[in-house]
Design a protein around this motif. Sequence first.
Motif, PDB file in Angstrom:
ATOM      1  N   UNK A 158      10.756   4.814  16.434  1.00  0.00           N
ATOM      2  CA  UNK A 158      11.953   3.979  16.352  1.00  0.00           C
ATOM      3  C   UNK A 158      13.196   4.839  16.142  1.00  0.00           C
ATOM      4  N   UNK A 159      13.093   5.874  15.301  1.00  0.00           N
ATOM      5  CA  UNK A 159      14.232   6.785  15.046  1.00  0.00           C
ATOM      6  C   UNK A 159      14.610   7.535  16.335  1.00  0.00           C
ATOM      7  N   UNK A 160      13.590   7.941  17.092  1.00  0.00           N
ATOM      8  CA  UNK A 160      13.845   8.689  18.330  1.00  0.00           C
ATOM      9  C   UNK A 160      14.497   7.815  19.397  1.00  0.00           C
ATOM     10  N   UNK A 161      14.220   6.522  19.386  1.00  0.00           N
ATOM     11  CA  UNK A 161      14.779   5.601  20.373  1.00  0.00           C
ATOM     12  C   UNK A 161      16.248   5.328  20.051  1.00  0.00           C
ATOM     13  N   UNK A 162      16.564   5.248  18.762  1.00  0.00           N
ATOM     14  CA  UNK A 162      17.953   4.946  18.345  1.00  0.00           C
ATOM     15  C   UNK A 162      18.808   6.093  18.614  1.00  0.00           C
TER      16      UNK A 162
ATOM     17  N   UNK B 238      -1.373   3.689   7.622  1.00  0.00           N
ATOM     18  CA  UNK B 238      -0.237   4.506   7.173  1.00  0.00           C
ATOM     19  C   UNK B 238       0.215   5.437   8.293  1.00  0.00           C
ATOM     20  N   UNK B 239      -0.718   6.057   8.973  1.00  0.00           N
ATOM     21  CA  UNK B 239      -0.367   6.963  10.072  1.00  0.00           C
ATOM     22  C   UNK B 239       0.304   6.205  11.212  1.00  0.00           C
ATOM     23  N   UNK B 240      -0.194   5.006  11.532  1.00  0.00           N
ATOM     24  CA  UNK B 240       0.404   4.209  12.610  1.00  0.00           C
ATOM     25  C   UNK B 240       1.828   3.791  12.243  1.00  0.00           C
ATOM     26  N   UNK B 241       2.031   3.379  10.998  1.00  0.00           N
ATOM     27  CA  UNK B 241       3.377   2.990  10.560  1.00  0.00           C
ATOM     28  C   UNK B 241       4.320   4.180  10.582  1.00  0.00           C
ATOM     29  N   UNK B 242       3.837   5.336  10.165  1.00  0.00           N
ATOM     30  CA  UNK B 242       4.646   6.559  10.193  1.00  0.00           C
ATOM     31  C   UNK B 242       5.025   6.895  11.635  1.00  0.00           C
TER      32      UNK B 242
END
Length: 146
Positions: free
Chosen positions: A142-146, A132-136
């Motif tokens: 991913x949000x920071x890259x976009x 769960x922590x890795x997925x979070x």
Amino acid sequence: PPAHSHSDWIGPPDKHSNLRPVIFYAPPEESALERRLREARQEAQASNQRFWARHNRAFRQEKEEFIYSRLKAKGLEMRDESGQKATLNAEEMADFYKDFLSKNLKKHLQYNRDWYKRNFRITFLMGQVALVRALRWLRRRKKNVE
């Protein structure tokens, strides 16, 4: 532990169980899964404390009774002339240790079975929490890259 601590705290050995008690850190925003993991760890610790406290108490009591009976059979007292506690030799004590372990074999087997079950559950929960922590983390990245 101090309020600013963000880790588990380990105390001195318990005088009955000889195990070091742990105060588990509960983060303020602990998820339900993380809470289940912490509670499973706390239950495992409490179970270990109970088992070893009972086991050690029985061991000490039976050891004293064994020494007393052997000394009495030899016509000796629990203390010698100088006030020192009388002892038995290693071979005599080996008889006690062997008998004690044989008599408590089923208890130890049950304890080991329970210990493995608890630790498997804890390991499984740790894997879930890590996933769960890795997925979070990946979602945030991913949000920071976009």
